[in-house]
Scaffold this motif. Structure first.
Motif, PDB file in Angstrom:
ATOM      1  N   LEU A 230       9.657  62.233   3.702  1.00  0.00           N
ATOM      2  CA  LEU A 230       9.250  62.186   5.103  1.00  0.00           C
ATOM      3  C   LEU A 230       7.849  61.604   5.269  1.00  0.00           C
ATOM      4  O   LEU A 230       7.641  60.716   6.103  1.00  0.00           O
ATOM      5  CB  LEU A 230       9.306  63.592   5.709  1.00  0.00           C
ATOM      6  CG  LEU A 230       8.765  63.719   7.146  1.00  0.00           C
ATOM      7  CD1 LEU A 230       9.582  62.869   8.110  1.00  0.00           C
ATOM      8  CD2 LEU A 230       8.736  65.176   7.584  1.00  0.00           C
ATOM      9  N   THR A 231       6.870  62.082   4.524  1.00  0.00           N
ATOM     10  CA  THR A 231       5.478  61.660   4.703  1.00  0.00           C
ATOM     11  C   THR A 231       5.324  60.164   4.524  1.00  0.00           C
ATOM     12  O   THR A 231       4.712  59.479   5.367  1.00  0.00           O
ATOM     13  CB  THR A 231       4.561  62.401   3.722  1.00  0.00           C
ATOM     14  OG1 THR A 231       4.686  63.814   3.931  1.00  0.00           O
ATOM     15  CG2 THR A 231       3.106  62.001   3.934  1.00  0.00           C
ATOM     16  N   ILE A 232       5.876  59.614   3.447  1.00  0.00           N
ATOM     17  CA  ILE A 232       5.758  58.174   3.187  1.00  0.00           C
ATOM     18  C   ILE A 232       6.513  57.374   4.236  1.00  0.00           C
ATOM     19  O   ILE A 232       6.048  56.329   4.707  1.00  0.00           O
ATOM     20  CB  ILE A 232       6.281  57.836   1.774  1.00  0.00           C
ATOM     21  CG1 ILE A 232       5.467  58.581   0.714  1.00  0.00           C
ATOM     22  CG2 ILE A 232       6.231  56.337   1.516  1.00  0.00           C
ATOM     23  CD1 ILE A 232       5.988  58.399  -0.700  1.00  0.00           C
ATOM     24  N   CYS A 233       7.667  57.864   4.643  1.00  0.00           N
ATOM     25  CA  CYS A 233       8.476  57.184   5.659  1.00  0.00           C
ATOM     26  C   CYS A 233       7.699  57.059   6.971  1.00  0.00           C
ATOM     27  O   CYS A 233       7.666  55.991   7.589  1.00  0.00           O
ATOM     28  CB  CYS A 233       9.781  57.945   5.866  1.00  0.00           C
ATOM     29  SG  CYS A 233      10.950  57.121   6.966  1.00  0.00           S
ATOM     30  N   LEU A 234       7.059  58.137   7.374  1.00  0.00           N
ATOM     31  CA  LEU A 234       6.282  58.113   8.619  1.00  0.00           C
ATOM     32  C   LEU A 234       5.074  57.182   8.505  1.00  0.00           C
ATOM     33  O   LEU A 234       4.745  56.449   9.441  1.00  0.00           O
ATOM     34  CB  LEU A 234       5.828  59.527   8.986  1.00  0.00           C
ATOM     35  CG  LEU A 234       6.935  60.540   9.316  1.00  0.00           C
ATOM     36  CD1 LEU A 234       6.323  61.902   9.642  1.00  0.00           C
ATOM     37  CD2 LEU A 234       7.793  60.062  10.479  1.00  0.00           C
ATOM     38  N   GLN A 235       4.415  57.210   7.358  1.00  0.00           N
ATOM     39  CA  GLN A 235       3.251  56.345   7.148  1.00  0.00           C
ATOM     40  C   GLN A 235       3.638  54.868   7.187  1.00  0.00           C
ATOM     41  O   GLN A 235       2.914  54.039   7.747  1.00  0.00           O
ATOM     42  CB  GLN A 235       2.600  56.677   5.808  1.00  0.00           C
ATOM     43  CG  GLN A 235       1.897  58.038   5.776  1.00  0.00           C
ATOM     44  CD  GLN A 235       1.426  58.418   4.385  1.00  0.00           C
ATOM     45  OE1 GLN A 235       1.775  57.769   3.382  1.00  0.00           O
ATOM     46  NE2 GLN A 235       0.632  59.482   4.301  1.00  0.00           N
ATOM     47  N   GLU A 238       4.985  54.001  11.114  1.00  0.00           N
ATOM     48  CA  GLU A 238       4.251  54.385  12.322  1.00  0.00           C
ATOM     49  C   GLU A 238       3.657  53.203  13.075  1.00  0.00           C
ATOM     50  O   GLU A 238       3.342  53.322  14.266  1.00  0.00           O
ATOM     51  CB  GLU A 238       3.166  55.402  11.984  1.00  0.00           C
ATOM     52  CG  GLU A 238       2.057  54.875  11.101  1.00  0.00           C
ATOM     53  CD  GLU A 238       1.018  55.941  10.790  1.00  0.00           C
ATOM     54  OE1 GLU A 238       1.074  57.021  11.427  1.00  0.00           O
ATOM     55  OE2 GLU A 238       0.158  55.721   9.919  1.00  0.00           O
ATOM     56  N   ARG A 243       5.588  58.202  15.327  1.00  0.00           N
ATOM     57  CA  ARG A 243       6.030  59.070  14.226  1.00  0.00           C
ATOM     58  C   ARG A 243       7.099  60.067  14.681  1.00  0.00           C
ATOM     59  O   ARG A 243       8.065  60.334  13.956  1.00  0.00           O
ATOM     60  CB  ARG A 243       4.829  59.824  13.645  1.00  0.00           C
ATOM     61  CG  ARG A 243       3.818  58.918  12.950  1.00  0.00           C
ATOM     62  CD  ARG A 243       2.529  59.685  12.619  1.00  0.00           C
ATOM     63  NE  ARG A 243       2.730  60.678  11.583  1.00  0.00           N
ATOM     64  CZ  ARG A 243       2.446  60.492  10.301  1.00  0.00           C
ATOM     65  NH1 ARG A 243       1.953  59.335   9.892  1.00  0.00           N
ATOM     66  NH2 ARG A 243       2.641  61.450   9.413  1.00  0.00           N
ATOM     67  N   GLU A 247      10.856  60.624  13.046  1.00  0.00           N
ATOM     68  CA  GLU A 247      11.306  61.929  12.562  1.00  0.00           C
ATOM     69  C   GLU A 247      12.536  62.407  13.337  1.00  0.00           C
ATOM     70  O   GLU A 247      13.441  63.029  12.769  1.00  0.00           O
ATOM     71  CB  GLU A 247      10.178  62.957  12.666  1.00  0.00           C
ATOM     72  CG  GLU A 247      10.512  64.272  11.988  1.00  0.00           C
ATOM     73  CD  GLU A 247       9.293  65.169  11.808  1.00  0.00           C
ATOM     74  OE1 GLU A 247       9.472  66.298  11.302  1.00  0.00           O
ATOM     75  OE2 GLU A 247       8.170  64.750  12.161  1.00  0.00           O
ATOM     76  N   ARG A 256      17.298  67.821   6.597  1.00  0.00           N
ATOM     77  CA  ARG A 256      15.957  68.068   6.086  1.00  0.00           C
ATOM     78  C   ARG A 256      15.992  69.129   4.978  1.00  0.00           C
ATOM     79  O   ARG A 256      16.708  70.126   5.088  1.00  0.00           O
ATOM     80  CB  ARG A 256      15.067  68.543   7.245  1.00  0.00           C
ATOM     81  CG  ARG A 256      13.599  68.779   6.905  1.00  0.00           C
ATOM     82  CD  ARG A 256      12.917  69.402   8.107  1.00  0.00           C
ATOM     83  NE  ARG A 256      11.499  69.627   7.896  1.00  0.00           N
ATOM     84  CZ  ARG A 256      10.521  68.930   8.475  1.00  0.00           C
ATOM     85  NH1 ARG A 256      10.843  67.946   9.309  1.00  0.00           N
ATOM     86  NH2 ARG A 256       9.255  69.196   8.245  1.00  0.00           N
ATOM     87  N   THR A 258      13.330  70.797   1.475  1.00  0.00           N
ATOM     88  CA  THR A 258      12.029  70.825   0.800  1.00  0.00           C
ATOM     89  C   THR A 258      12.241  71.060  -0.696  1.00  0.00           C
ATOM     90  O   THR A 258      13.038  71.918  -1.087  1.00  0.00           O
ATOM     91  CB  THR A 258      11.156  71.953   1.379  1.00  0.00           C
ATOM     92  OG1 THR A 258      11.051  71.789   2.797  1.00  0.00           O
ATOM     93  CG2 THR A 258       9.751  71.911   0.774  1.00  0.00           C
ATOM     94  N   GLU A 263       7.360  69.373  -0.884  1.00  0.00           N
ATOM     95  CA  GLU A 263       7.472  68.079  -0.200  1.00  0.00           C
ATOM     96  C   GLU A 263       8.762  68.034   0.615  1.00  0.00           C
ATOM     97  O   GLU A 263       9.806  68.528   0.177  1.00  0.00           O
ATOM     98  CB  GLU A 263       7.470  66.939  -1.225  1.00  0.00           C
ATOM     99  CG  GLU A 263       6.194  66.860  -2.057  1.00  0.00           C
ATOM    100  CD  GLU A 263       6.318  65.849  -3.179  1.00  0.00           C
ATOM    101  OE1 GLU A 263       5.412  65.007  -3.315  1.00  0.00           O
ATOM    102  OE2 GLU A 263       7.329  65.907  -3.922  1.00  0.00           O
TER     103      GLU A 263
END
Length: 317
Positions: A230-235, A238, A243, A247, A256, A258, A263
């Protein structure tokens, strides 16, 4: 016949005299006598009676609420937090008296065995009551309302006229004949998104644009469709879209989870992705030969995904 007011209340001696005239043996009756009289505030119009099952009875006794929903042109329904019931008036040949202090034989069983007299007041009566029957929530109106003002992305939103209607959760609960839980489940099913406090349906082409961004990123990064960070995808995305929209797309088309390190990842649902791409192809075509459609469809989905006709069976537009 019941009497009105405290001045007309009977005594035990009068009760025993009446039983003697009626030739009734007091030993065969409950020792506690309940004497009825009409309240000074007696009314036949202030009360409506409703028959509820054990589940709803416990729901009410626990302090939770029930809500009647329906516009003037709709048949009213009753909603709890998670269920919907049809309301139907049932007539009765007997008059139903409303006596809050009256005790049932089971309740009287714990009373003293000695003769006693309880005075109970009648506060109202009814000749009908509401029957409840579990029913399916009436949700077609939900999508119809949201389709009036579809969300086409932040750039298009700035150009829109502010007179278009938007709806908060509270607005929808006022308009839709369904419980809160059923409404929220349907919002998730139709891929609705909460934007600036209001629920909106994404315009189909915009939703497909978001999905394309995600699948193209997965392909370029050589990620597995079952493990999208998720984090890399949003970065990475964006700069193309907000964002929260990316998501939201992942929530619509993936699950989803973890990992042990905390992560967040998403696993894309192959059936949902393939179904939406099929709908996109069908929307843009006048007609399709089946074999030609299946070929074009397979070519259009992300590499590694497999199309099947049964992916379209559950779709209801």
């Amino acid at each position: 016949m019941a009497q009105r007011g405290a001045a007309c209340e009977r005594t035990l001696s009068q009760i025993h005299a009446t039983l003697h005239v009626a030739k009734l043996d007091p030993s065969e009756l409950q020792p506690t006598v309940q004497c009825l009289s009409f309240s000074e505030s007696f009314s036949s119009e202030d009360y409506c009676l409703m028959e509820v099952d054990e589940t709803l009875c416990k729901h009410i006794e626990s302090g939770q609420s029930l809500i009647i929903r329906g516009d003037v042109d709709e048949h009213a329904v009753l909603c709890s937090e998670d269920k919907t019931y049809d309301l139907k008036v049932a007539d009765t040949s007997n008059m139903l008296l409303i006596i809050p202090d009256l005790k049932t034989p089971d309740q009287l069983g714990s009373e003293s065995s000695a003769d006693s007299l309880i005075h109970c007041q009648i506060y109202g009566f009814a000749k009908s009551y509401w029957e409840l029957k579990r029913t399916r929530p009436k949700l077609k109106k939900l999508k119809k309302l949201l389709m009036e003002n579809q969300y086409e992305g932040p750039s298009s939103e700035k150009e829109r006229n502010s007179t278009y209607s938007t709806y908060t959760k509270e607005d929808l609960m006022e308009r839709i004949q369904a419980s809160e839980q059923e409404i929220m489940q349907q919002l998730q099913q139709i891929h609705a998104c909460r934007i600036e406090g209001c629920w909106r349906i994404l315009e189909f082409d915009y939703e497909m644009k978001l999905l394309s961004h995600v699948t193209q990123l997965v392909d370029s990064e050589s990620w597995s469709f079952s493990k999208i960070p998720l984090t890399i995808c949003l970065q990475e995305l964006e700069l193309l879209e907000p964002r929260e929209m990316i998501e939201h797309c992942l929530n619509c088309y993936g699950k989803r989870y973890t990992n042990e390190a905390g992560e967040v990842f998403y696993a894309l649902n192959e059936d949902e992705v393939c179904k939406s791409i099929a709908l996109m192809l069908l929307r843009n075509a006048v007609k399709f030969n089946l074999s030609e459609f299946e070929e074009v469809w397979q070519q259009s989905v992300p590499e590694g995904m497999t199309t099947r006709l049964d992916q379209l069976k559950v779709h209801i537009s």
